[in-house]
Design a protein around this motif. Sequence first.
Motif, mmCIF file in Angstrom:
data_model
loop_
_atom_site.group_PDB
_atom_site.id
_atom_site.type_symbol
_atom_site.label_atom_id
_atom_site.label_comp_id
_atom_site.label_asym_id
_atom_site.label_seq_id
_atom_site.Cartn_x
_atom_site.Cartn_y
_atom_site.Cartn_z
ATOM 1 N N GLU A 26 0.826 -1.208 0.000
ATOM 2 C CA GLU A 26 0.000 0.000 0.000
ATOM 3 C C GLU A 26 0.863 1.262 0.000
ATOM 4 O O GLU A 26 0.584 2.219 -0.733
ATOM 5 C CB GLU A 26 -0.932 -0.005 1.217
ATOM 6 C CG GLU A 26 -2.052 -1.032 1.167
ATOM 7 C CD GLU A 26 -1.566 -2.421 1.536
ATOM 8 O OE1 GLU A 26 -0.399 -2.557 1.997
ATOM 9 O OE2 GLU A 26 -2.331 -3.393 1.346
ATOM 10 N N GLN A 27 1.925 1.251 0.822
ATOM 11 C CA GLN A 27 2.832 2.399 0.862
ATOM 12 C C GLN A 27 3.544 2.583 -0.475
ATOM 13 O O GLN A 27 3.719 3.707 -0.955
ATOM 14 C CB GLN A 27 3.850 2.214 1.992
ATOM 15 C CG GLN A 27 3.242 2.275 3.382
ATOM 16 C CD GLN A 27 4.242 1.870 4.455
ATOM 17 O OE1 GLN A 27 5.064 0.975 4.260
ATOM 18 N NE2 GLN A 27 4.173 2.539 5.605
ATOM 19 N N GLN A 28 3.959 1.466 -1.083
ATOM 20 C CA GLN A 28 4.631 1.546 -2.382
ATOM 21 C C GLN A 28 3.699 2.094 -3.458
ATOM 22 O O GLN A 28 4.115 2.867 -4.317
ATOM 23 C CB GLN A 28 5.131 0.154 -2.776
ATOM 24 C CG GLN A 28 6.285 -0.350 -1.924
ATOM 25 C CD GLN A 28 6.702 -1.761 -2.309
ATOM 26 O OE1 GLN A 28 5.862 -2.604 -2.594
ATOM 27 N NE2 GLN A 28 8.005 -2.014 -2.320
ATOM 28 N N LEU A 29 2.425 1.691 -3.393
ATOM 29 C CA LEU A 29 1.469 2.170 -4.398
ATOM 30 C C LEU A 29 1.216 3.664 -4.229
ATOM 31 O O LEU A 29 1.048 4.390 -5.215
ATOM 32 C CB LEU A 29 0.160 1.389 -4.302
ATOM 33 C CG LEU A 29 -0.842 1.664 -5.431
ATOM 34 C CD1 LEU A 29 -0.229 1.356 -6.804
ATOM 35 C CD2 LEU A 29 -2.122 0.854 -5.240
ATOM 36 N N LYS A 30 1.199 4.144 -2.995
ATOM 37 C CA LYS A 30 1.038 5.581 -2.765
ATOM 38 C C LYS A 30 2.169 6.356 -3.439
ATOM 39 O O LYS A 30 1.945 7.402 -4.045
ATOM 40 C CB LYS A 30 1.015 5.879 -1.261
ATOM 41 C CG LYS A 30 -0.274 5.480 -0.571
ATOM 42 C CD LYS A 30 -0.219 5.739 0.919
ATOM 43 C CE LYS A 30 -0.216 7.217 1.241
ATOM 44 N NZ LYS A 30 -0.344 7.468 2.699
ATOM 45 N N VAL A 31 3.394 5.837 -3.332
ATOM 46 C CA VAL A 31 4.546 6.488 -3.966
ATOM 47 C C VAL A 31 4.387 6.465 -5.486
ATOM 48 O O VAL A 31 4.637 7.470 -6.170
ATOM 49 C CB VAL A 31 5.852 5.788 -3.547
ATOM 50 C CG1 VAL A 31 7.034 6.337 -4.355
ATOM 51 C CG2 VAL A 31 6.103 5.964 -2.048
ATOM 52 N N ALA A 32 3.961 5.328 -6.027
ATOM 53 C CA ALA A 32 3.793 5.208 -7.476
ATOM 54 C C ALA A 32 2.728 6.162 -7.992
ATOM 55 O O ALA A 32 2.890 6.781 -9.054
ATOM 56 C CB ALA A 32 3.431 3.761 -7.835
ATOM 57 N N VAL A 33 1.654 6.298 -7.247
ATOM 58 C CA VAL A 33 0.576 7.227 -7.654
ATOM 59 C C VAL A 33 1.090 8.659 -7.659
ATOM 60 O O VAL A 33 0.780 9.444 -8.556
ATOM 61 C CB VAL A 33 -0.636 7.068 -6.712
ATOM 62 C CG1 VAL A 33 -1.628 8.217 -6.911
ATOM 63 C CG2 VAL A 33 -1.327 5.740 -6.963
ATOM 64 N N GLU A 34 1.901 9.001 -6.684
ATOM 65 C CA GLU A 34 2.473 10.353 -6.643
ATOM 66 C C GLU A 34 3.406 10.565 -7.837
ATOM 67 O O GLU A 34 3.461 11.658 -8.414
ATOM 68 C CB GLU A 34 3.232 10.548 -5.323
ATOM 69 C CG GLU A 34 3.652 11.987 -5.052
ATOM 70 C CD GLU A 34 2.471 12.938 -4.936
ATOM 71 O OE1 GLU A 34 2.643 14.128 -5.278
ATOM 72 O OE2 GLU A 34 1.377 12.500 -4.532
ATOM 73 N N GLN A 35 4.140 9.530 -8.215
ATOM 74 C CA GLN A 35 4.999 9.630 -9.401
ATOM 75 C C GLN A 35 4.166 9.870 -10.656
ATOM 76 O O GLN A 35 4.533 10.683 -11.513
ATOM 77 C CB GLN A 35 5.832 8.350 -9.541
ATOM 78 C CG GLN A 35 6.906 8.185 -8.473
ATOM 79 C CD GLN A 35 7.548 6.807 -8.501
ATOM 80 O OE1 GLN A 35 6.944 5.841 -8.963
ATOM 81 N NE2 GLN A 35 8.768 6.713 -7.978
ATOM 82 N N LEU A 36 3.040 9.187 -10.761
ATOM 83 C CA LEU A 36 2.147 9.393 -11.908
ATOM 84 C C LEU A 36 1.638 10.824 -11.948
ATOM 85 O O LEU A 36 1.586 11.460 -13.008
ATOM 86 C CB LEU A 36 0.961 8.423 -11.834
ATOM 87 C CG LEU A 36 1.202 6.988 -12.315
ATOM 88 C CD1 LEU A 36 0.000 6.119 -11.981
ATOM 89 C CD2 LEU A 36 1.465 6.973 -13.823
ATOM 90 N N ARG A 37 1.242 11.331 -10.798
ATOM 91 C CA ARG A 37 0.726 12.702 -10.739
ATOM 92 C C ARG A 37 1.792 13.716 -11.151
ATOM 93 O O ARG A 37 1.476 14.792 -11.652
ATOM 94 C CB ARG A 37 0.240 13.020 -9.322
ATOM 95 C CG ARG A 37 -0.998 12.207 -8.901
ATOM 96 C CD ARG A 37 -1.433 12.564 -7.501
ATOM 97 N NE ARG A 37 -1.829 13.972 -7.430
ATOM 98 C CZ ARG A 37 -1.890 14.674 -6.291
ATOM 99 N NH1 ARG A 37 -1.542 14.118 -5.154
ATOM 100 N NH2 ARG A 37 -2.264 15.930 -6.309
ATOM 101 N N ASN A 38 3.055 13.381 -10.932
ATOM 102 C CA ASN A 38 4.149 14.284 -11.276
ATOM 103 C C ASN A 38 4.727 14.001 -12.661
ATOM 104 O O ASN A 38 5.773 14.543 -13.026
ATOM 105 C CB ASN A 38 5.262 14.194 -10.224
ATOM 106 C CG ASN A 38 4.813 14.734 -8.879
ATOM 107 O OD1 ASN A 38 4.003 15.651 -8.821
ATOM 108 N ND2 ASN A 38 5.319 14.164 -7.794
ATOM 109 N N GLY A 39 4.062 13.133 -13.436
ATOM 110 C CA GLY A 39 4.494 12.875 -14.809
ATOM 111 C C GLY A 39 5.645 11.902 -14.941
ATOM 112 O O GLY A 39 6.197 11.748 -16.042
ATOM 113 N N ARG A 40 6.013 11.212 -13.872
ATOM 114 C CA ARG A 40 7.126 10.247 -13.923
ATOM 115 C C ARG A 40 6.555 8.860 -14.199
ATOM 116 O O ARG A 40 6.582 7.956 -13.358
ATOM 117 C CB ARG A 40 7.903 10.299 -12.612
ATOM 118 C CG ARG A 40 8.635 11.636 -12.419
ATOM 119 C CD ARG A 40 8.833 12.008 -10.974
ATOM 120 N NE ARG A 40 9.580 11.003 -10.216
ATOM 121 C CZ ARG A 40 9.691 11.031 -8.893
ATOM 122 N NH1 ARG A 40 9.120 12.010 -8.208
ATOM 123 N NH2 ARG A 40 10.383 10.089 -8.265
#
Length: 380
Positions: A26-40
């Motif tokens: 769950e913590q890893q997915l939160k990081v991945a979602v933030e990366q998506l929001r930032n265009g990474r």
Amino acid sequence: MTFPRALALVIAGALISVAVAEPSPEQQLKVAVEQLRNGRNSEAFRAVERIVQRAPQFDLARALYVELDAARAAKPPAAAPNPRLQALVEEAQLRLSPPTVPVGSLPASLLELSEDQRYAVVVDLPRARLYVLENQKSGLKVVREHYAAMGKNGVGKQNRGDLRTPIGIYTVTGFTDNARLPDKYGAGAFPLTYPNIWDRRHGRDGSGIWLHGVPKDVTARAPRSSEGCVTMANDDLVALRPYLQSGRTPVVLADTLEWLPAATLNKQRDALLARIEAWRARWSAIDTEAYLGFYADDFVTNGLKKPAFSNYKRRVNSGKRRIDVQLAELDLMRYPGEPNLVVAQFRQDYKSDNFSVTSKKQQYWRQQKDGSWKIVLEES
């Protein structure tokens, strides 16, 4: 090896293992979602891929991986936004970062629940969160919290087929088992009393607004995905059955859910309860003009506007030598989406020298420009 050194090595090993402990999926997915929001997107894809390999049963991560993989395979210039991917990202944000409930605070909608009203449901529609509150001796307490989706077109239902979820206060009317429903309702459904009296006064129509489950093969649900109902994971829906009493449990569907300290809510509650008691006392005293003063100029009931209602009450009360009105089982709730509107529902015991009746009454009180509270709508 000496004991102190052996102990030191054990401690050092423990510290290293703590330091390198891998975050939860769950913590890893939160990081991945933030990366998506930032265009990474590339970093996000690799992160989600690792999550799926580590936790293949993580449905939301798997659904997001499928969409990301499909987006990577698309040939340029297919750079248009992917609605499915956007919906999954929004769902992940809401599921993995639920709104924080302030300690010692309660939903501002719930001012008073009678002793026999054991539970209430409040849904924060924009934040996709459903709360079950228990009416304990010490006060209200949140006992369950679930992710819940709303209509595809958001909130504020007005017309049949607009794919919006209504804003208001409703009651559960029962439970319909999945054996009697199409698969899209999942484990079953709790029908709600939409449209209520307030909706009808404002010309809102439509029907079939339910709290229900989802098809068995659905593993991810966007926050806006239903035809206007509130939808939940099937296991979550089934878990609600012990808390929802047919014809009794209120369900508040809110466009904005404010949490306030219990002391603040108690102060607001006491002022309104005093106002309702004053209304009851004037009626019991056959002080007709003072009693009518509790009704707003735009009041309406059963098709009667204030002038016709006033004439009717004057005529009835003029023939009475004794009136006694008692109230019981009173619930008091702020109506969502409406400034300064409160719903009071209670059992009313009316006795006079030639007539007596017990009925359920619902009143809508609105704060006027001068600060006073008056009744704008009433139904028995």
